[in-house]
Scaffold this motif. Structure first.
Motif, PDB file in Angstrom:
ATOM      1  N   ALA A  33       0.836  -1.202   0.000  1.00 30.44           N
ATOM      2  CA  ALA A  33       0.000   0.000   0.000  1.00 30.44           C
ATOM      3  C   ALA A  33       0.873   1.255   0.000  1.00 30.44           C
ATOM      4  O   ALA A  33       0.577   2.226  -0.704  1.00 30.44           O
ATOM      5  CB  ALA A  33      -0.938  -0.006   1.202  1.00 30.44           C
ATOM      6  N   MET A  34       1.950   1.242   0.778  1.00 29.45           N
ATOM      7  CA  MET A  34       2.840   2.401   0.838  1.00 29.45           C
ATOM      8  C   MET A  34       3.549   2.604  -0.499  1.00 29.45           C
ATOM      9  O   MET A  34       3.655   3.728  -0.991  1.00 29.45           O
ATOM     10  CB  MET A  34       3.871   2.230   1.957  1.00 29.45           C
ATOM     11  N   THR A  35       4.013   1.533  -1.104  1.00 29.72           N
ATOM     12  CA  THR A  35       4.668   1.626  -2.409  1.00 29.72           C
ATOM     13  C   THR A  35       3.719   2.214  -3.445  1.00 29.72           C
ATOM     14  O   THR A  35       4.092   3.100  -4.214  1.00 29.72           O
ATOM     15  CB  THR A  35       5.165   0.236  -2.863  1.00 29.72           C
ATOM     16  N   LYS A  36       2.483   1.742  -3.450  1.00 29.24           N
ATOM     17  CA  LYS A  36       1.479   2.258  -4.388  1.00 29.24           C
ATOM     18  C   LYS A  36       1.214   3.740  -4.135  1.00 29.24           C
ATOM     19  O   LYS A  36       1.151   4.539  -5.066  1.00 29.24           O
ATOM     20  CB  LYS A  36       0.183   1.465  -4.284  1.00 29.24           C
ATOM     21  N   TYR A  37       1.084   4.120  -2.868  1.00 27.01           N
ATOM     22  CA  TYR A  37       0.845   5.526  -2.521  1.00 27.01           C
ATOM     23  C   TYR A  37       1.987   6.403  -3.031  1.00 27.01           C
ATOM     24  O   TYR A  37       1.753   7.451  -3.641  1.00 27.01           O
ATOM     25  CB  TYR A  37       0.700   5.679  -1.005  1.00 27.01           C
ATOM     26  N   LEU A  38       3.221   5.991  -2.778  1.00 26.74           N
ATOM     27  CA  LEU A  38       4.375   6.780  -3.211  1.00 26.74           C
ATOM     28  C   LEU A  38       4.412   6.912  -4.730  1.00 26.74           C
ATOM     29  O   LEU A  38       4.649   8.004  -5.261  1.00 26.74           O
ATOM     30  CB  LEU A  38       5.671   6.154  -2.694  1.00 26.74           C
ATOM     31  N   GLU A  39       4.173   5.812  -5.432  1.00 29.50           N
ATOM     32  CA  GLU A  39       4.166   5.845  -6.895  1.00 29.50           C
ATOM     33  C   GLU A  39       3.047   6.743  -7.420  1.00 29.50           C
ATOM     34  O   GLU A  39       3.263   7.543  -8.328  1.00 29.50           O
ATOM     35  CB  GLU A  39       4.005   4.434  -7.456  1.00 29.50           C
ATOM     36  N   ASP A  40       1.853   6.604  -6.846  1.00 36.40           N
ATOM     37  CA  ASP A  40       0.699   7.395  -7.290  1.00 36.40           C
ATOM     38  C   ASP A  40       0.910   8.894  -7.100  1.00 36.40           C
ATOM     39  O   ASP A  40       0.341   9.705  -7.822  1.00 36.40           O
ATOM     40  CB  ASP A  40      -0.575   6.969  -6.549  1.00 36.40           C
ATOM     41  N   HIS A  41       1.720   9.271  -6.108  1.00 34.14           N
ATOM     42  CA  HIS A  41       1.942  10.685  -5.805  1.00 34.14           C
ATOM     43  C   HIS A  41       3.300  11.196  -6.301  1.00 34.14           C
ATOM     44  O   HIS A  41       3.690  12.321  -5.999  1.00 34.14           O
ATOM     45  CB  HIS A  41       1.789  10.925  -4.302  1.00 34.14           C
ATOM     46  N   GLY A  42       4.018  10.369  -7.048  1.00 34.28           N
ATOM     47  CA  GLY A  42       5.274  10.798  -7.653  1.00 34.28           C
ATOM     48  C   GLY A  42       6.447  10.923  -6.700  1.00 34.28           C
ATOM     49  O   GLY A  42       7.395  11.650  -6.977  1.00 34.28           O
ATOM     50  N   TYR A  43       6.414  10.215  -5.577  1.00 31.94           N
ATOM     51  CA  TYR A  43       7.517  10.255  -4.620  1.00 31.94           C
ATOM     52  C   TYR A  43       8.472   9.102  -4.884  1.00 31.94           C
ATOM     53  O   TYR A  43       8.064   8.021  -5.277  1.00 31.94           O
ATOM     54  CB  TYR A  43       7.009  10.149  -3.178  1.00 31.94           C
ATOM     55  N   ALA A  44       9.762   9.337  -4.645  1.00 34.24           N
ATOM     56  CA  ALA A  44      10.764   8.293  -4.856  1.00 34.24           C
ATOM     57  C   ALA A  44      11.471   7.933  -3.551  1.00 34.24           C
ATOM     58  O   ALA A  44      12.555   7.377  -3.565  1.00 34.24           O
ATOM     59  CB  ALA A  44      11.785   8.761  -5.889  1.00 34.24           C
ATOM     60  N   GLU A  45      10.861   8.255  -2.410  1.00 34.57           N
ATOM     61  CA  GLU A  45      11.487   8.009  -1.118  1.00 34.57           C
ATOM     62  C   GLU A  45      11.593   6.517  -0.818  1.00 34.57           C
ATOM     63  O   GLU A  45      10.789   5.714  -1.272  1.00 34.57           O
ATOM     64  CB  GLU A  45      10.694   8.694   0.005  1.00 34.57           C
ATOM     65  N   SER A  46      12.594   6.185  -0.035  1.00 30.45           N
ATOM     66  CA  SER A  46      12.792   4.821   0.453  1.00 30.45           C
ATOM     67  C   SER A  46      12.669   4.849   1.967  1.00 30.45           C
ATOM     68  O   SER A  46      12.925   5.876   2.596  1.00 30.45           O
ATOM     69  CB  SER A  46      14.181   4.313   0.071  1.00 30.45           C
ATOM     70  N   PRO A  47      12.323   3.724   2.568  1.00 33.74           N
ATOM     71  CA  PRO A  47      12.192   3.717   4.027  1.00 33.74           C
ATOM     72  C   PRO A  47      13.555   3.763   4.717  1.00 33.74           C
ATOM     73  O   PRO A  47      14.562   3.358   4.149  1.00 33.74           O
ATOM     74  CB  PRO A  47      11.492   2.386   4.309  1.00 33.74           C
ATOM     75  N   THR A  48      13.547   4.267   5.944  1.00 35.35           N
ATOM     76  CA  THR A  48      14.747   4.206   6.776  1.00 35.35           C
ATOM     77  C   THR A  48      14.922   2.759   7.236  1.00 35.35           C
ATOM     78  O   THR A  48      14.081   1.902   6.951  1.00 35.35           O
ATOM     79  CB  THR A  48      14.598   5.114   8.012  1.00 35.35           C
ATOM     80  N   ALA A  49      15.987   2.486   7.967  1.00 41.46           N
ATOM     81  CA  ALA A  49      16.242   1.125   8.457  1.00 41.46           C
ATOM     82  C   ALA A  49      15.097   0.618   9.335  1.00 41.46           C
ATOM     83  O   ALA A  49      14.814  -0.572   9.377  1.00 41.46           O
ATOM     84  CB  ALA A  49      17.559   1.087   9.226  1.00 41.46           C
ATOM     85  N   SER A  50      14.402   1.542  10.014  1.00 46.38           N
ATOM     86  CA  SER A  50      13.298   1.131  10.890  1.00 46.38           C
ATOM     87  C   SER A  50      11.980   0.980  10.136  1.00 46.38           C
ATOM     88  O   SER A  50      10.981   0.573  10.708  1.00 46.38           O
ATOM     89  CB  SER A  50      13.116   2.149  12.016  1.00 46.38           C
ATOM     90  N   GLY A  51      11.970   1.349   8.837  1.00 43.58           N
ATOM     91  CA  GLY A  51      10.749   1.236   8.045  1.00 43.58           C
ATOM     92  C   GLY A  51       9.979   2.538   7.911  1.00 43.58           C
ATOM     93  O   GLY A  51       8.937   2.589   7.275  1.00 43.58           O
ATOM     94  N   LEU A  52      10.493   3.612   8.496  1.00 47.99           N
ATOM     95  CA  LEU A  52       9.835   4.914   8.435  1.00 47.99           C
ATOM     96  C   LEU A  52      10.043   5.553   7.067  1.00 47.99           C
ATOM     97  O   LEU A  52      11.150   5.563   6.535  1.00 47.99           O
ATOM     98  CB  LEU A  52      10.418   5.841   9.508  1.00 47.99           C
ATOM     99  N   TYR A  53       8.967   6.074   6.502  1.00 46.32           N
ATOM    100  CA  TYR A  53       9.058   6.877   5.288  1.00 46.32           C
ATOM    101  C   TYR A  53       8.874   8.328   5.693  1.00 46.32           C
ATOM    102  O   TYR A  53       7.991   8.644   6.479  1.00 46.32           O
ATOM    103  CB  TYR A  53       7.939   6.519   4.308  1.00 46.32           C
ATOM    104  N   TYR A  54       9.709   9.206   5.170  1.00 47.07           N
ATOM    105  CA  TYR A  54       9.477  10.629   5.391  1.00 47.07           C
ATOM    106  C   TYR A  54       9.731  11.370   4.089  1.00 47.07           C
ATOM    107  O   TYR A  54      10.524  10.955   3.255  1.00 47.07           O
ATOM    108  CB  TYR A  54      10.334  11.190   6.532  1.00 47.07           C
ATOM    109  N   ILE A  55       8.998  12.454   3.931  1.00 49.78           N
ATOM    110  CA  ILE A  55       9.097  13.257   2.716  1.00 49.78           C
ATOM    111  C   ILE A  55       9.436  14.677   3.135  1.00 49.78           C
ATOM    112  O   ILE A  55       8.699  15.305   3.896  1.00 49.78           O
ATOM    113  CB  ILE A  55       7.772  13.222   1.932  1.00 49.78           C
TER     114      ILE A  55
END
Length: 91
Positions: A33-55
């Motif tokens: 779901a997170m991957t789809k959200y990022l793709e749908d909104h044009g973000y290229a962020e990757s998660p931190t080691a703990s799994g946190l995504y930040y923009i």
């Protein structure tokens, strides 16, 4: 009565086990779901080691912080549907 009850319990246990084994892994489901959200909104962020995504939506204009420096952080945490779950300004 036990002759009927025991096979019933065994059958019920098997059904529940098979049902539980076929459900999607909730962690993998959330990652998808997170991957789809990022793709749908044009973000290229990757998660931190703990799994946190930040923009980073607005980069500061001051000097870069060094280890031990005091910084001011403004943030807003949202779910993928846009609902804000936390926000603040911290120094």
């Amino acid at each position: 009565m036990n002759r009927i009850f025991i096979p019933f319990l065994l059958s019920l246990s098997l059904i529940l086990c098979l049902n539980g084994c076929t459900k999607d892994d909730p962690i993998e489901k959330e990652k998808m779901a997170m991957t789809k959200y990022l793709e749908d909104h044009g973000y290229a962020e990757s998660p931190t080691a703990s799994g946190l995504y930040y923009i980073e939506t607005k980069r500061g204009t001051g000097a870069d912080a060094d280890k031990g420096d005091l910084v001011k952080v403004r943030y807003k945490g949202t779910f993928t549907d846009g609902t804000v779950f936390d926000s603040g300004i911290y120094t």
